[in-house]
Design a protein around this motif. Structure first.
Motif, PDB file in Angstrom:
ATOM      1  N   PHE A  87      26.298  17.920  41.266  1.00  0.00           N
ATOM      2  CA  PHE A  87      26.909  19.221  40.346  1.00  0.00           C
ATOM      3  C   PHE A  87      27.400  21.013  41.338  1.00  0.00           C
ATOM      4  O   PHE A  87      26.426  20.698  43.224  1.00  0.00           O
ATOM      5  N   LYS A  88      28.253  21.163  41.106  1.00  0.00           N
ATOM      6  CA  LYS A  88      28.697  22.108  42.641  1.00  0.00           C
ATOM      7  C   LYS A  88      28.673  23.685  42.329  1.00  0.00           C
ATOM      8  O   LYS A  88      28.796  24.149  41.225  1.00  0.00           O
ATOM      9  N   LEU A  89      28.550  24.228  43.377  1.00  0.00           N
ATOM     10  CA  LEU A  89      28.567  25.428  43.111  1.00  0.00           C
ATOM     11  C   LEU A  89      29.714  26.550  43.899  1.00  0.00           C
ATOM     12  O   LEU A  89      29.113  25.976  45.608  1.00  0.00           O
ATOM     13  N   ILE A  90      31.049  26.987  43.914  1.00  0.00           N
ATOM     14  CA  ILE A  90      32.272  26.812  44.735  1.00  0.00           C
ATOM     15  C   ILE A  90      31.895  28.494  44.575  1.00  0.00           C
ATOM     16  O   ILE A  90      32.346  29.185  44.234  1.00  0.00           O
ATOM     17  N   PHE A  91      32.211  28.698  46.315  1.00  0.00           N
ATOM     18  CA  PHE A  91      32.524  30.085  46.058  1.00  0.00           C
ATOM     19  C   PHE A  91      33.605  30.581  46.653  1.00  0.00           C
ATOM     20  O   PHE A  91      34.181  29.956  47.840  1.00  0.00           O
ATOM     21  N   SER A  92      34.458  31.490  46.357  1.00  0.00           N
ATOM     22  CA  SER A  92      36.291  30.806  46.670  1.00  0.00           C
ATOM     23  C   SER A  92      36.895  32.795  46.873  1.00  0.00           C
ATOM     24  O   SER A  92      36.734  33.200  45.248  1.00  0.00           O
ATOM     25  N   MET A  93      37.608  33.129  48.227  1.00  0.00           N
ATOM     26  CA  MET A  93      38.606  34.261  47.992  1.00  0.00           C
ATOM     27  C   MET A  93      39.285  33.838  46.698  1.00  0.00           C
ATOM     28  O   MET A  93      40.452  33.141  47.213  1.00  0.00           O
ATOM     29  N   THR A  94      39.263  34.389  45.890  1.00  0.00           N
ATOM     30  CA  THR A  94      40.713  34.926  45.099  1.00  0.00           C
ATOM     31  C   THR A  94      41.834  35.661  45.316  1.00  0.00           C
ATOM     32  O   THR A  94      43.076  35.123  45.621  1.00  0.00           O
ATOM     33  N   GLN A  95      41.727  36.642  46.280  1.00  0.00           N
ATOM     34  CA  GLN A  95      42.604  37.517  46.692  1.00  0.00           C
ATOM     35  C   GLN A  95      41.319  38.101  47.790  1.00  0.00           C
ATOM     36  O   GLN A  95      40.422  38.218  47.154  1.00  0.00           O
ATOM     37  N   PRO A  96      42.309  39.375  49.378  1.00  0.00           N
ATOM     38  CA  PRO A  96      40.834  40.327  49.663  1.00  0.00           C
ATOM     39  C   PRO A  96      40.552  40.841  48.892  1.00  0.00           C
ATOM     40  O   PRO A  96      40.953  41.222  47.799  1.00  0.00           O
ATOM     41  N   GLY A  97      39.047  40.609  48.638  1.00  0.00           N
ATOM     42  CA  GLY A  97      38.106  41.854  48.558  1.00  0.00           C
ATOM     43  C   GLY A  97      37.250  41.474  46.678  1.00  0.00           C
ATOM     44  O   GLY A  97      37.556  42.381  45.765  1.00  0.00           O
ATOM     45  N   GLN A  98      38.258  40.030  46.574  1.00  0.00           N
ATOM     46  CA  GLN A  98      37.722  39.520  45.008  1.00  0.00           C
ATOM     47  C   GLN A  98      36.513  38.292  45.383  1.00  0.00           C
ATOM     48  O   GLN A  98      37.864  37.224  46.318  1.00  0.00           O
ATOM     49  N   ILE A  99      35.928  38.441  45.501  1.00  0.00           N
ATOM     50  CA  ILE A  99      35.448  36.268  45.395  1.00  0.00           C
ATOM     51  C   ILE A  99      34.763  36.068  44.432  1.00  0.00           C
ATOM     52  O   ILE A  99      34.089  36.684  43.774  1.00  0.00           O
ATOM     53  N   LEU A 124      31.855  32.222  35.669  1.00  0.00           N
ATOM     54  CA  LEU A 124      31.994  32.346  36.488  1.00  0.00           C
ATOM     55  C   LEU A 124      32.281  34.185  36.858  1.00  0.00           C
ATOM     56  O   LEU A 124      31.349  35.115  35.714  1.00  0.00           O
ATOM     57  N   ASP A 125      31.669  34.462  38.015  1.00  0.00           N
ATOM     58  CA  ASP A 125      30.824  35.724  38.016  1.00  0.00           C
ATOM     59  C   ASP A 125      31.954  35.912  39.714  1.00  0.00           C
ATOM     60  O   ASP A 125      32.175  35.276  40.894  1.00  0.00           O
ATOM     61  N   LEU A 126      32.548  37.406  39.303  1.00  0.00           N
ATOM     62  CA  LEU A 126      33.444  38.102  40.461  1.00  0.00           C
ATOM     63  C   LEU A 126      32.502  39.138  41.211  1.00  0.00           C
ATOM     64  O   LEU A 126      31.516  40.086  40.699  1.00  0.00           O
ATOM     65  N   LEU A 127      32.356  38.742  42.805  1.00  0.00           N
ATOM     66  CA  LEU A 127      31.572  39.811  43.540  1.00  0.00           C
ATOM     67  C   LEU A 127      33.172  40.635  44.232  1.00  0.00           C
ATOM     68  O   LEU A 127      34.574  40.334  44.543  1.00  0.00           O
ATOM     69  N   ILE A 128      33.732  41.758  43.892  1.00  0.00           N
ATOM     70  CA  ILE A 128      34.155  42.942  44.542  1.00  0.00           C
ATOM     71  C   ILE A 128      33.690  43.586  45.080  1.00  0.00           C
ATOM     72  O   ILE A 128      32.855  44.612  45.311  1.00  0.00           O
ATOM     73  N   ALA A 129      35.223  43.790  45.991  1.00  0.00           N
ATOM     74  CA  ALA A 129      34.597  44.580  47.710  1.00  0.00           C
ATOM     75  C   ALA A 129      35.251  45.699  47.298  1.00  0.00           C
ATOM     76  O   ALA A 129      36.261  45.822  46.982  1.00  0.00           O
ATOM     77  N   LYS A 130      34.509  47.165  47.893  1.00  0.00           N
ATOM     78  CA  LYS A 130      35.037  48.775  47.009  1.00  0.00           C
ATOM     79  C   LYS A 130      34.133  49.489  48.255  1.00  0.00           C
ATOM     80  O   LYS A 130      33.569  49.293  49.662  1.00  0.00           O
TER      81      LYS A 130
END
Length: 165
Positions: A87-99, A124-130
């Motif tokens: 089982f994998k849990l992956i954290f990846s930067m899709t673009q600057p300000g978004q993980i 799928l969860d997204l972390l967004i920088a503001k």
């Protein structure tokens, strides 16, 4: 990111201004570059926190069977994944300000001659920088500010439950 890197940028901008005679009014606040560096720094902080929680889990567990492992992902600057029991849990930067945070599980292929396939579970969860006041970057999930410790606790707990055999 170095806490004083912004001062280095100001000094560099001033030196360039003195050499060229041209004034750059945006010197010291390159938002795109800053956003990328802050995203990488946040991913590195996340990885450090997950390494600590995984080490504590593995130590308290006492057995090497079913230990949590953490790997960096090649050809990326800071992406990483937790791995346990296929089982994998992956954290990846899709673009600057978004993980992007997503999981996947190794599944056996039932077609002769094919290797085991990797299948994402669709979560799928997204972390967004503001941008906050005074150029502060705030990380959010569903428009709510996040706390790093609680984020690590949530995903570690969920990962341990879902990756148990």
């Amino acid at each position: 990111m170095d806490k004083l890197s912004w001062i280095k940028e100001l000094v560099l901008a001033e030196q360039q201004m003195e050499e060229s005679g041209m004034v750059d009014m945006s010197a010291g606040f390159d938002t795109l570059n800053m956003l990328e560096e802050e995203t990488i720094e946040f991913l590195q902080d996340l990885k450090t926190s997950f390494v600590e929680s995984a080490a504590a889990f593995n130590q308290l567990k006492g057995s090497t069977l079913g230990n949590v492992k953490i790997y960096g992902i090649s050809k990326t600057r800071a992406d990483f994944m937790l791995f346990r029991n296929g089982f994998k849990l992956i954290f990846s930067m899709t673009q600057p300000g978004q993980i992007k945070i997503y999981d996947s599980q190794m599944t056996n292929s039932f077609v002769p001659g094919q290797n085991a396939a990797e299948e994402t579970t669709g979560r799928l969860d997204l972390l967004i920088a503001k941008w906050g006041p005074f150029g502060e970057l705030q990380w959010t999930y569903q428009d709510q500010p996040i706390n790093l410790d609680y984020l690590v606790r949530f995903y570690t707990s969920r990962f341990i439950r879902e990756s148990a055999k």
